[in-house]
Design a protein around this motif. Sequence first.
Motif, PDB file in Angstrom:
ATOM      1  N   ARG A 173     -58.376  27.092  16.268  1.00  0.00           N
ATOM      2  CA  ARG A 173     -59.035  27.275  14.971  1.00  0.00           C
ATOM      3  C   ARG A 173     -59.762  28.607  14.866  1.00  0.00           C
ATOM      4  O   ARG A 173     -60.516  28.838  13.924  1.00  0.00           O
ATOM      5  N   GLY A 174     -59.573  29.461  15.853  1.00  0.00           N
ATOM      6  CA  GLY A 174     -60.162  30.798  15.800  1.00  0.00           C
ATOM      7  C   GLY A 174     -61.672  30.822  15.905  1.00  0.00           C
ATOM      8  O   GLY A 174     -62.324  31.724  15.372  1.00  0.00           O
ATOM      9  N   ILE A 175     -62.240  29.830  16.588  1.00  0.00           N
ATOM     10  CA  ILE A 175     -63.704  29.741  16.726  1.00  0.00           C
ATOM     11  C   ILE A 175     -64.115  30.308  18.075  1.00  0.00           C
ATOM     12  O   ILE A 175     -63.602  29.900  19.111  1.00  0.00           O
ATOM     13  N   GLU A 176     -65.050  31.242  18.060  1.00  0.00           N
ATOM     14  CA  GLU A 176     -65.438  31.937  19.283  1.00  0.00           C
ATOM     15  C   GLU A 176     -66.877  31.660  19.709  1.00  0.00           C
ATOM     16  O   GLU A 176     -67.282  32.094  20.786  1.00  0.00           O
ATOM     17  N   ARG A 177     -67.640  30.972  18.864  1.00  0.00           N
ATOM     18  CA  ARG A 177     -69.040  30.690  19.209  1.00  0.00           C
ATOM     19  C   ARG A 177     -69.424  29.279  18.790  1.00  0.00           C
ATOM     20  O   ARG A 177     -69.049  28.828  17.699  1.00  0.00           O
ATOM     21  N   VAL A 178     -70.137  28.573  19.656  1.00  0.00           N
ATOM     22  CA  VAL A 178     -70.513  27.186  19.387  1.00  0.00           C
ATOM     23  C   VAL A 178     -71.966  26.954  19.791  1.00  0.00           C
ATOM     24  O   VAL A 178     -72.554  27.727  20.548  1.00  0.00           O
ATOM     25  N   VAL A 179     -72.513  25.855  19.277  1.00  0.00           N
ATOM     26  CA  VAL A 179     -73.827  25.378  19.717  1.00  0.00           C
ATOM     27  C   VAL A 179     -73.596  24.151  20.596  1.00  0.00           C
ATOM     28  O   VAL A 179     -72.962  23.186  20.166  1.00  0.00           O
ATOM     29  N   LEU A 180     -74.092  24.215  21.824  1.00  0.00           N
ATOM     30  CA  LEU A 180     -74.009  23.078  22.743  1.00  0.00           C
ATOM     31  C   LEU A 180     -75.369  22.404  22.790  1.00  0.00           C
ATOM     32  O   LEU A 180     -76.373  23.029  23.162  1.00  0.00           O
ATOM     33  N   LEU A 181     -75.429  21.126  22.403  1.00  0.00           N
ATOM     34  CA  LEU A 181     -76.685  20.383  22.441  1.00  0.00           C
ATOM     35  C   LEU A 181     -76.903  19.886  23.866  1.00  0.00           C
ATOM     36  O   LEU A 181     -76.247  18.953  24.321  1.00  0.00           O
ATOM     37  N   ASP A 182     -77.822  20.538  24.551  1.00  0.00           N
ATOM     38  CA  ASP A 182     -78.052  20.313  25.977  1.00  0.00           C
ATOM     39  C   ASP A 182     -79.532  20.059  26.213  1.00  0.00           C
ATOM     40  O   ASP A 182     -80.358  20.946  25.948  1.00  0.00           O
ATOM     41  N   PRO A 183     -79.917  18.864  26.698  1.00  0.00           N
ATOM     42  CA  PRO A 183     -81.346  18.576  26.929  1.00  0.00           C
ATOM     43  C   PRO A 183     -81.989  19.502  27.960  1.00  0.00           C
ATOM     44  O   PRO A 183     -83.221  19.605  28.006  1.00  0.00           O
TER      45      PRO A 183
END
Length: 369
Positions: A173-183
């Motif tokens: 999908r051409g996505i290069e950046r994400v937010v990872l929800l990490d405690p």
Amino acid sequence: MKRPGEILREILKEKGVESIGTLSRKWPSGEDIYQELALLLLEGDGAIVKLGEPVKESWDLEGRKKGPSLYAYVRPCMVDKFEVVVSREDLLHKLPDYPWIIVDLMFWDKHIPKEKGKVSLQLRETYAVMRRMFWPRRLAITWVNEEFKRMSKLPLNKVEAFEGSTADFLKLRGIERVVLLDPNAQEVLSQDDLKEKVFIIGGIVDMKGDKKGTTTKIGEELESKGIEVLRRKIVLRGDIVGVPDRINHIAEILLRMLYGENMEKAILAVQAPTHARWRLRKEIPKRKIRYLIDGKLYLVVEKELYDELKQWLNIRWEDFVKVLRETGMVALERRRIHHLNKISVYRLDRSGGKRVILLKRAALLCYNC
């Protein structure tokens, strides 16, 4: 961000439609019938049409029952017989392509059977959250295997069930950046982070207590594949203690924030008393006063502390009392504490200090609530 139900209402208002009836037995129920109706349309299950003769009963855009209407929801087999007013394509045109919520199952095989059952249950509940609050097609489950398919009991055809890795899903999908929800992240999820296209939740249940730091490893795996990962945590007044940790709860908190709620309000909307007690066990000891009365040590908090904590924790009086008993503390009214302070002498010790009272009768002032 808007829910599909809100978008459907806007389209209907633009077209001058004030109420909708139905020619089908299949009609949404629940708190927001237009959210359910929008999902039916998005799933290709019918359309809203204009009739030749009005139906006897309809529902206005607020979901209240009204009288006759020339507009109705019909099933796919009847769509061609009428003039279509709102179709699936109309909704898709106005529905944004993002955000995605991804549940990463990379560590599925690290779970014992009971934990796998918990993961499956929480994902079913996440699907229900997505139906109620957004659109299940924006829920992706990655690293899907045959065992999960058997156990999940999910309508996998209504979500994005991806057998490959999360990195592969993103690259397609051409996505290069994400937010990872990490405690374990250093930074707290902010309003700027909510502008990102993808949010990742670890599909992890830790009943054995041997998976600490596992979510962080998901981020490391993505970074090794060239994906930029923004590690963020959800906190309640600066601490993760008391924040619900089930996959479905995290997804709901995130969606609420995407719809404009602040973090604390979003957490309290889903926080169960069990989670609140976790935080209570941490907050009460911070406010304790140590009294040495006739040689016996008492740990005391103000009884009014309950009212203060209740403003930002979903606690009941019985939760407050339970934690007091667990921690060996007692609660006194503020006026009684003031009286104890007047007849006591403060002395420093290795624990930080205590108030010393030599009067035996003062011990009668301390009691469990």
